[in-house]
Scaffold this motif. Structure first.
Motif, PDB file in Angstrom:
ATOM      1  N   TYR A 114      20.119  -2.387 -17.170  1.00  0.00           N
ATOM      2  CA  TYR A 114      20.771  -1.149 -16.711  1.00  0.00           C
ATOM      3  C   TYR A 114      21.056  -0.236 -17.912  1.00  0.00           C
ATOM      4  N   GLN A 115      21.543  -0.825 -19.002  1.00  0.00           N
ATOM      5  CA  GLN A 115      21.802  -0.042 -20.210  1.00  0.00           C
ATOM      6  C   GLN A 115      20.515   0.619 -20.703  1.00  0.00           C
ATOM      7  N   PHE A 116      19.429  -0.149 -20.690  1.00  0.00           N
ATOM      8  CA  PHE A 116      18.158   0.404 -21.142  1.00  0.00           C
ATOM      9  C   PHE A 116      17.712   1.555 -20.245  1.00  0.00           C
ATOM     10  N   SER A 117      17.850   1.383 -18.929  1.00  0.00           N
ATOM     11  CA  SER A 117      17.447   2.434 -17.991  1.00  0.00           C
ATOM     12  C   SER A 117      18.251   3.713 -18.215  1.00  0.00           C
ATOM     13  N   ARG A 118      19.555   3.573 -18.401  1.00  0.00           N
ATOM     14  CA  ARG A 118      20.410   4.751 -18.621  1.00  0.00           C
ATOM     15  C   ARG A 118      20.093   5.398 -19.969  1.00  0.00           C
ATOM     16  N   LEU A 119      19.798   4.563 -20.964  1.00  0.00           N
ATOM     17  CA  LEU A 119      19.464   5.093 -22.282  1.00  0.00           C
ATOM     18  C   LEU A 119      18.154   5.874 -22.219  1.00  0.00           C
ATOM     19  N   LEU A 120      17.182   5.336 -21.486  1.00  0.00           N
ATOM     20  CA  LEU A 120      15.912   6.037 -21.318  1.00  0.00           C
ATOM     21  C   LEU A 120      16.128   7.371 -20.609  1.00  0.00           C
ATOM     22  N   HIS A 121      17.004   7.390 -19.625  1.00  0.00           N
ATOM     23  CA  HIS A 121      17.320   8.623 -18.892  1.00  0.00           C
ATOM     24  C   HIS A 121      17.875   9.684 -19.839  1.00  0.00           C
ATOM     25  N   ASP A 122      18.728   9.268 -20.772  1.00  0.00           N
ATOM     26  CA  ASP A 122      19.364  10.222 -21.681  1.00  0.00           C
ATOM     27  C   ASP A 122      18.445  10.658 -22.816  1.00  0.00           C
ATOM     28  N   MET A 123      17.635   9.729 -23.328  1.00  0.00           N
ATOM     29  CA  MET A 123      16.853  10.005 -24.528  1.00  0.00           C
ATOM     30  C   MET A 123      15.437  10.503 -24.233  1.00  0.00           C
ATOM     31  N   ASN A 124      14.921  10.172 -23.057  1.00  0.00           N
ATOM     32  CA  ASN A 124      13.581  10.652 -22.700  1.00  0.00           C
ATOM     33  C   ASN A 124      13.508  10.853 -21.184  1.00  0.00           C
ATOM     34  N   PRO A 125      14.100  11.929 -20.691  1.00  0.00           N
ATOM     35  CA  PRO A 125      14.142  12.159 -19.241  1.00  0.00           C
ATOM     36  C   PRO A 125      12.777  12.304 -18.584  1.00  0.00           C
ATOM     37  N   GLU A 126      11.762  12.744 -19.341  1.00  0.00           N
ATOM     38  CA  GLU A 126      10.431  12.902 -18.751  1.00  0.00           C
ATOM     39  C   GLU A 126       9.834  11.547 -18.366  1.00  0.00           C
ATOM     40  N   ILE A 127       9.908  10.583 -19.284  1.00  0.00           N
ATOM     41  CA  ILE A 127       9.392   9.253 -18.975  1.00  0.00           C
ATOM     42  C   ILE A 127      10.232   8.602 -17.886  1.00  0.00           C
ATOM     43  N   TYR A 128      11.545   8.802 -17.957  1.00  0.00           N
ATOM     44  CA  TYR A 128      12.425   8.231 -16.925  1.00  0.00           C
ATOM     45  C   TYR A 128      12.038   8.762 -15.545  1.00  0.00           C
ATOM     46  N   ALA A 129      11.793  10.064 -15.445  1.00  0.00           N
ATOM     47  CA  ALA A 129      11.417  10.659 -14.166  1.00  0.00           C
ATOM     48  C   ALA A 129      10.079  10.091 -13.679  1.00  0.00           C
ATOM     49  N   HIS A 130       9.165   9.870 -14.617  1.00  0.00           N
ATOM     50  CA  HIS A 130       7.861   9.283 -14.251  1.00  0.00           C
ATOM     51  C   HIS A 130       8.045   7.872 -13.698  1.00  0.00           C
ATOM     52  N   MET A 131       8.891   7.095 -14.357  1.00  0.00           N
ATOM     53  CA  MET A 131       9.164   5.725 -13.888  1.00  0.00           C
ATOM     54  C   MET A 131       9.796   5.748 -12.496  1.00  0.00           C
ATOM     55  N   GLU A 132      10.738   6.640 -12.298  1.00  0.00           N
ATOM     56  CA  GLU A 132      11.398   6.742 -10.998  1.00  0.00           C
ATOM     57  C   GLU A 132      10.404   7.157  -9.913  1.00  0.00           C
ATOM     58  N   GLN A 133       9.549   8.094 -10.233  1.00  0.00           N
ATOM     59  CA  GLN A 133       8.577   8.592  -9.257  1.00  0.00           C
ATOM     60  C   GLN A 133       7.643   7.479  -8.781  1.00  0.00           C
ATOM     61  N   HIS A 134       7.255   6.599  -9.712  1.00  0.00           N
ATOM     62  CA  HIS A 134       6.299   5.544  -9.368  1.00  0.00           C
ATOM     63  C   HIS A 134       6.983   4.187  -9.171  1.00  0.00           C
ATOM     64  N   GLU A 135       8.328   4.193  -9.101  1.00  0.00           N
ATOM     65  CA  GLU A 135       9.104   2.988  -8.808  1.00  0.00           C
ATOM     66  C   GLU A 135       8.844   1.871  -9.816  1.00  0.00           C
ATOM     67  N   VAL A 136       8.759   2.256 -11.075  1.00  0.00           N
ATOM     68  CA  VAL A 136       8.596   1.288 -12.157  1.00  0.00           C
ATOM     69  C   VAL A 136       9.974   0.978 -12.734  1.00  0.00           C
ATOM     70  N   THR A 137      10.456  -0.237 -12.537  1.00  0.00           N
ATOM     71  CA  THR A 137      11.785  -0.618 -13.013  1.00  0.00           C
ATOM     72  C   THR A 137      11.688  -1.271 -14.383  1.00  0.00           C
ATOM     73  N   THR A 183       8.332   6.466 -26.178  1.00  0.00           N
ATOM     74  CA  THR A 183       8.250   7.864 -26.608  1.00  0.00           C
ATOM     75  C   THR A 183       6.956   8.135 -27.365  1.00  0.00           C
ATOM     76  N   LEU A 184       6.555   7.183 -28.204  1.00  0.00           N
ATOM     77  CA  LEU A 184       5.324   7.349 -28.970  1.00  0.00           C
ATOM     78  C   LEU A 184       4.108   7.458 -28.051  1.00  0.00           C
ATOM     79  N   HIS A 185       4.171   6.777 -26.912  1.00  0.00           N
ATOM     80  CA  HIS A 185       3.050   6.778 -25.957  1.00  0.00           C
ATOM     81  C   HIS A 185       3.331   7.677 -24.747  1.00  0.00           C
ATOM     82  N   GLN A 186       4.248   8.614 -24.904  1.00  0.00           N
ATOM     83  CA  GLN A 186       4.697   9.418 -23.775  1.00  0.00           C
ATOM     84  C   GLN A 186       3.552  10.122 -23.042  1.00  0.00           C
TER      85      GLN A 186
END
Length: 339
Positions: A114-137, A183-186
């Motif tokens: 959960y901490q990692f997911s929230r951190l990803l949301h704050d630090m790289n919202p574009e990748i987080y949104a992509h993960m959410e869109q494709h249901e990648v947990t 982020t490097l592979h964004q």
């Protein structure tokens, strides 16, 4: 992830640990391509088995977990003896509080993800949104990263540098590394077309390119100026509160009543929002009309000013001409007078 812990054995430790560890060693699942752990010599696998068994006896609450074998194997590679490896493994588990994520209830691992997911949301919202869109947990790809310090999927030299960062900065380095990798592979991650494509790229392509990107990853971790520690504490409290609310929630009737109240409240809010939007549209029209009127008024004033300036210029020119005519006539008048 398979787990083995105490289960009614007559000794102080469970015989199931021995069976599970023995099965793990026989099949050679930890670093099978690394010479020290090869099935040909079995030296490394046997040493690993003794190390895992010793720790399982020492920490019966954790017991044996397959993810731990990769961490223990990495420590064995970098130490001179099993005793030194045991001390370092114990320090790793306790000093850096990693032992909690291997416990049977898995609660600490859930917090970590959960901490990692929230951190990803704050630090790289574009990748987080992509993960959410494709249901990648995070459980699909980040769980083995954090449970094995990346060693189950990444090359050993890469993991060695990451372990250096862990001992330098603590567990924050693990989160920074995971975020830096994504982020490097964004760009390529965002081009993945679905869940399977995304997970496959993260689990296979990113580790395959790890060594060529190693220096960039290390620099990204060391230069990260985000207060990860403070964020992780906040996210942990957030998760614990949510978990407690879910665990001690009201009964079904109360939930239905709350849901109905929420539905009514949402409907009221939607009505209020629609009314506000209509008022804002009207105000916008009025503002636009007023702005147009002011623009026309300003244009008219500018025209008047320009006309007045033109008239004044013409009058000045006429005045000059009159003055010149008068000046030209004065000698003639004087001559006539004298005559």
């Amino acid at each position: 992830m398979h787990r083995y812990s105490e289960g009614g054995a007559t000794t102080s430790y469970s015989i199931s640990w021995l069976v599970a560890i023995g099965d793990h060693i026989v099949t050679g699942r930890t670093f099978p391509s690394y010479p020290y752990f090869s099935q040909a010599t079995k030296v490394g696998q046997e040493s690993l088995g003794r190390l895992l068994h010793a720790y399982a006896v020492k920490d019966s609450e954790v017991g044996y977990c397959q993810g731990l074998s990769f961490v223990a194997g990495m420590i064995l590679i970098h130490t001179k003896s099993e005793e030194e490896a045991f001390d370092l493994l114990s320090q790793y588990m306790n000093t850096y509080q990693y032992r909690t994520i291997y416990r049977t209830d898995m609660f600490a691992l859930q917090i970590t993800l959960y901490q990692f997911s929230r951190l990803l949301h704050d630090m790289n919202p574009e990748i987080y949104a992509h993960m959410e869109q494709h249901e990648v947990t995070p459980f699909m790809y980040a769980a083995p990263w954090l449970l094995t310090l990346f060693s189950s999927q990444f090359p050993i030299p890469f993991v060695s540098r990451i372990m250096d960062l862990l001992f330098l900065e603590g567990v924050e380095a693990m989160f920074k590394t995971a975020i830096a990798l994504l982020t490097l592979h964004q760009d390529l991650i965002l081009h993945c077309s679905g869940m399977e494509d995304t997970v496959d790229y993260i689990k296979n392509d990113i580790p395959a390119k790890a060594m060529e990107n190693l220096q960039e990853i290390v620099e990204a971790v060391l230069t990260c100026d985000v207060n990860i520690g403070l964020k992780l504490q906040h996210y942990e409290v957030e998760y614990r509160v949510m978990h407690e609310l879910m665990s001690t929630g009201p009964d079904d009737d109360s939930l239905r009543k709350q849901n109905q109240d929420l539905i009514e409240h949402v409907a009221e809010c939607k009505g209020a929002i629609a009314k506000m939007e209509a008022q804002m549209a009207l105000m916008q029209e009025q503002i636009t009309a007023k702005a147009k009127m002011e623009a026309r008024h300003l244009a008219l004033l500018e025209e008047q000013v320009a006309a007045r300036m033109k008239m004044e210029a013409q009058m000045a020119l006429m005045q000059e001409q009159i003055t010149k005519i008068v000046q030209d006539r004065e000698p003639m008048v004087n001559h006539d007078t004298q005559t």
